[in-house]
Design a protein around this motif. Structure first.
Motif, PDB file in Angstrom:
ATOM      1  N   ARG A 109       0.651  -1.168   0.065  1.00 39.18           N
ATOM      2  CA  ARG A 109      -0.082  -0.009   0.004  1.00 39.18           C
ATOM      3  C   ARG A 109       1.121   1.278  -0.001  1.00 39.18           C
ATOM      4  NH1 ARG A 109      -4.590  -2.206   1.011  1.00 39.18           N
ATOM      5  NH2 ARG A 109      -4.693  -4.013   2.326  1.00 39.18           N
ATOM      6  N   LEU A 110       0.327   2.309  -0.352  1.00 36.36           N
ATOM      7  CA  LEU A 110       1.223   3.551  -0.295  1.00 36.36           C
ATOM      8  C   LEU A 110       1.047   4.134   0.824  1.00 36.36           C
ATOM      9  CD1 LEU A 110       0.034   5.416  -3.728  1.00 36.36           C
ATOM     10  CD2 LEU A 110       2.177   3.664  -3.194  1.00 36.36           C
ATOM     11  N   SER A 111       2.132   5.038   1.336  1.00 41.25           N
ATOM     12  CA  SER A 111       2.031   5.394   2.718  1.00 41.25           C
ATOM     13  C   SER A 111       1.342   6.777   2.418  1.00 41.25           C
ATOM     14  CB  SER A 111       3.584   5.562   3.178  1.00 41.25           C
ATOM     15  OG  SER A 111       4.217   6.243   2.312  1.00 41.25           O
ATOM     16  N   ALA A 112       1.260   7.542   3.276  1.00 45.94           N
ATOM     17  CA  ALA A 112       0.845   9.060   3.347  1.00 45.94           C
ATOM     18  C   ALA A 112       1.768   9.868   2.314  1.00 45.94           C
ATOM     19  CB  ALA A 112       0.819   9.715   4.524  1.00 45.94           C
ATOM     20  N   LEU A 113       2.983   9.429   2.492  1.00 46.60           N
ATOM     21  CA  LEU A 113       4.020  10.351   1.831  1.00 46.60           C
ATOM     22  C   LEU A 113       4.257   9.663   0.082  1.00 46.60           C
ATOM     23  CD1 LEU A 113       6.436  12.234   1.404  1.00 46.60           C
ATOM     24  CD2 LEU A 113       8.028  10.477   2.081  1.00 46.60           C
ATOM     25  N   GLY A 114       3.801   8.380   0.040  1.00 45.82           N
ATOM     26  CA  GLY A 114       3.680   7.872  -1.220  1.00 45.82           C
ATOM     27  C   GLY A 114       2.431   8.383  -1.932  1.00 45.82           C
ATOM     28  N   GLN A 115       1.317   8.461  -1.289  1.00 42.88           N
ATOM     29  CA  GLN A 115      -0.042   9.019  -1.875  1.00 42.88           C
ATOM     30  C   GLN A 115       0.305  10.414  -2.361  1.00 42.88           C
ATOM     31  OE1 GLN A 115      -3.039   8.631   0.840  1.00 42.88           O
ATOM     32  NE2 GLN A 115      -2.664   6.322   1.177  1.00 42.88           N
ATOM     33  N   THR A 116       1.045  11.166  -1.638  1.00 39.57           N
ATOM     34  CA  THR A 116       1.314  12.726  -1.967  1.00 39.57           C
ATOM     35  C   THR A 116       2.116  12.536  -3.231  1.00 39.57           C
ATOM     36  OG1 THR A 116       1.021  13.356   0.176  1.00 39.57           O
ATOM     37  CG2 THR A 116       2.449  14.871  -1.324  1.00 39.57           C
ATOM     38  N   VAL A 117       3.142  11.854  -3.259  1.00 44.05           N
ATOM     39  CA  VAL A 117       4.139  11.913  -4.406  1.00 44.05           C
ATOM     40  C   VAL A 117       3.498  11.293  -5.583  1.00 44.05           C
ATOM     41  CG1 VAL A 117       6.315  10.676  -5.139  1.00 44.05           C
ATOM     42  CG2 VAL A 117       6.314  11.651  -2.830  1.00 44.05           C
ATOM     43  N   CYS A 118       2.709  10.173  -5.393  1.00 42.53           N
ATOM     44  CA  CYS A 118       1.987   9.684  -6.498  1.00 42.53           C
ATOM     45  C   CYS A 118       1.042  10.577  -7.212  1.00 42.53           C
ATOM     46  CB  CYS A 118       1.150   8.386  -5.894  1.00 42.53           C
ATOM     47  SG  CYS A 118       0.434   7.705  -7.259  1.00 42.53           S
ATOM     48  N   ARG A 119       0.446  11.605  -6.247  1.00 35.95           N
ATOM     49  CA  ARG A 119      -0.252  12.434  -6.741  1.00 35.95           C
ATOM     50  C   ARG A 119       0.354  13.596  -7.737  1.00 35.95           C
ATOM     51  NH1 ARG A 119      -3.347  11.864  -2.040  1.00 35.95           N
ATOM     52  NH2 ARG A 119      -2.110  13.890  -1.010  1.00 35.95           N
ATOM     53  N   GLN A 120       1.442  13.890  -7.033  1.00 31.66           N
ATOM     54  CA  GLN A 120       2.370  14.617  -7.852  1.00 31.66           C
ATOM     55  C   GLN A 120       2.958  14.079  -9.188  1.00 31.66           C
ATOM     56  OE1 GLN A 120       5.402  15.384  -4.669  1.00 31.66           O
ATOM     57  NE2 GLN A 120       4.518  17.193  -3.970  1.00 31.66           N
ATOM     58  N   ALA A 121       3.376  12.671  -9.162  1.00 31.73           N
ATOM     59  CA  ALA A 121       3.733  12.092 -10.444  1.00 31.73           C
ATOM     60  C   ALA A 121       2.527  12.088 -11.264  1.00 31.73           C
ATOM     61  CB  ALA A 121       4.106  10.920  -9.969  1.00 31.73           C
ATOM     62  N   ARG A 122       1.345  11.850 -10.937  1.00 31.59           N
ATOM     63  CA  ARG A 122       0.131  11.811 -11.713  1.00 31.59           C
ATOM     64  C   ARG A 122       0.175  13.135 -12.628  1.00 31.59           C
ATOM     65  NH1 ARG A 122      -2.467   8.012 -14.112  1.00 31.59           N
ATOM     66  NH2 ARG A 122      -2.729   6.672 -12.236  1.00 31.59           N
ATOM     67  N   ASP A 123       0.210  14.296 -11.779  1.00 33.93           N
ATOM     68  CA  ASP A 123      -0.007  15.637 -12.187  1.00 33.93           C
ATOM     69  C   ASP A 123       1.049  15.796 -13.437  1.00 33.93           C
ATOM     70  OD1 ASP A 123      -2.173  16.023 -10.750  1.00 33.93           O
ATOM     71  OD2 ASP A 123      -0.876  17.174  -9.397  1.00 33.93           O
ATOM     72  N   ILE A 124       2.328  15.291 -12.973  1.00 34.19           N
ATOM     73  CA  ILE A 124       3.128  15.390 -14.035  1.00 34.19           C
ATOM     74  C   ILE A 124       3.159  14.656 -15.263  1.00 34.19           C
ATOM     75  CG2 ILE A 124       5.751  14.793 -14.519  1.00 34.19           C
ATOM     76  CD1 ILE A 124       6.347  15.747 -11.576  1.00 34.19           C
ATOM     77  N   ALA A 125       2.613  13.463 -15.154  1.00 33.18           N
ATOM     78  CA  ALA A 125       2.429  12.496 -16.081  1.00 33.18           C
ATOM     79  C   ALA A 125       1.176  13.050 -17.031  1.00 33.18           C
ATOM     80  CB  ALA A 125       1.845  11.276 -15.595  1.00 33.18           C
ATOM     81  N   LYS A 126       0.057  13.781 -16.337  1.00 38.08           N
ATOM     82  CA  LYS A 126      -0.785  14.430 -17.271  1.00 38.08           C
ATOM     83  C   LYS A 126      -0.355  15.467 -18.145  1.00 38.08           C
ATOM     84  CE  LYS A 126      -4.875  13.124 -14.445  1.00 38.08           C
ATOM     85  NZ  LYS A 126      -5.872  13.514 -13.306  1.00 38.08           N
ATOM     86  N   ASP A 127       0.387  16.356 -17.287  1.00 40.03           N
ATOM     87  CA  ASP A 127       0.988  17.424 -18.160  1.00 40.03           C
ATOM     88  C   ASP A 127       1.820  17.038 -19.393  1.00 40.03           C
ATOM     89  OD1 ASP A 127      -0.004  19.302 -16.455  1.00 40.03           O
ATOM     90  OD2 ASP A 127       1.633  19.680 -15.197  1.00 40.03           O
ATOM     91  N   HIS A 128       2.644  15.685 -19.047  1.00 41.16           N
ATOM     92  CA  HIS A 128       3.610  15.253 -19.976  1.00 41.16           C
ATOM     93  C   HIS A 128       2.569  14.871 -21.317  1.00 41.16           C
ATOM     94  CE1 HIS A 128       5.660  12.050 -21.852  1.00 41.16           C
ATOM     95  NE2 HIS A 128       4.703  11.058 -21.580  1.00 41.16           N
ATOM     96  N   GLU A 129       1.483  14.067 -20.948  1.00 38.95           N
ATOM     97  CA  GLU A 129       0.463  13.447 -21.896  1.00 38.95           C
ATOM     98  C   GLU A 129      -0.037  14.599 -22.837  1.00 38.95           C
ATOM     99  OE1 GLU A 129      -1.356  10.369 -22.643  1.00 38.95           O
ATOM    100  OE2 GLU A 129       0.491   9.543 -21.653  1.00 38.95           O
ATOM    101  N   GLU A 130      -0.504  15.988 -22.118  1.00 40.44           N
ATOM    102  CA  GLU A 130      -0.824  17.136 -22.873  1.00 40.44           C
ATOM    103  C   GLU A 130       0.007  17.626 -23.604  1.00 40.44           C
ATOM    104  OE1 GLU A 130      -3.425  19.478 -24.154  1.00 40.44           O
ATOM    105  OE2 GLU A 130      -4.118  17.418 -22.905  1.00 40.44           O
ATOM    106  N   ARG A 131       1.373  17.553 -23.245  1.00 42.76           N
ATOM    107  CA  ARG A 131       2.460  17.903 -24.120  1.00 42.76           C
ATOM    108  C   ARG A 131       2.602  17.086 -25.350  1.00 42.76           C
ATOM    109  NH1 ARG A 131       5.120  19.052 -19.637  1.00 42.76           N
ATOM    110  NH2 ARG A 131       6.479  16.903 -19.694  1.00 42.76           N
ATOM    111  N   ILE A 132       2.704  16.101 -25.289  1.00 42.52           N
ATOM    112  CA  ILE A 132       2.943  15.073 -26.269  1.00 42.52           C
ATOM    113  C   ILE A 132       1.701  14.827 -27.275  1.00 42.52           C
ATOM    114  CG2 ILE A 132       3.738  12.512 -26.987  1.00 42.52           C
ATOM    115  CD1 ILE A 132       5.915  14.335 -25.767  1.00 42.52           C
TER     116      ILE A 132
END
Length: 165
Positions: A109-132
């Motif tokens: 399971r993700l820890s609280a920190l893992g959940q936060t980092v996962c959300r940040q990574a998801r936002d980065i991935a969404k921005d990346h998808e939009e760029r490409i």
């Protein structure tokens, strides 16, 4: 981020009179786009000190709390030997918590920190998808995803759903 795209575009410019013998090969064009996309995603995730593989693991665990390391590896097509160091780093950084399921398996399971980092990574991935892929409509993206998934399944690469524990 766009630096890598500009570099890739510059590298693929043709001189006058040159022809590309791969113009009609879909696999070649998929590979070129894949290289460009992965380079951009890798660069985009650098501030989080994550690789695309690490981010993918976090995404899978977030979507499937209690999943085993083995099932994550199967879902992502990562060899068992390669999963251990990837998971170890995420555990060491405090992103993943493990719970014993049986003698050898651990539910993750993700820890609280893992959940936060996962959300940040998801936002980065969404921005990346939009760029490409931003020039494509949502419908065109959906059609491409469907077509690529159909080809994936047809060629024997369909993965069974992970086991939740």
């Amino acid at each position: 981020m766009l630096y890598s795209i500009a570099v890739m575009n510059k590298a693929t410019e043709r001189r006058a009179g040159q022809s590309d013998p791969f113009d009609d090969m879909l696999g070649y064009h998929l590979r070129r786009l894949s290289v460009l996309a992965m380079a951009d995603l890798t660069q985009s995730l650098e501030p989080l000190k994550l690789t695309p593989a690490h981010a993918s693991i976090l995404f899978v665990i977030a979507a499937n709390p209690g999943i085993t390391q083995s099932d994550v590896g199967k879902m992502l097509g990562i060899l068992r030997a390669n999963m251990a160091p990837l998971i170890a780093l995420l555990v060491e950084r405090g992103f993943i918590k493990r719970e014993a399921v049986d003698g050898r398996s651990h539910a993750m399971r993700l820890s609280a920190l893992g959940q936060t980092v996962c959300r940040q990574a998801r936002d980065i991935a969404k921005d990346h998808e939009e760029r490409i892929f931003g020039d494509l409509s949502r419908a065109a993206r959906a059609r491409m995803i469907t077509a690529l998934n159909e080809l994936w399944r047809k060629n024997g690469q369909d993965q069974t759903p992970p086991t939740r524990r």
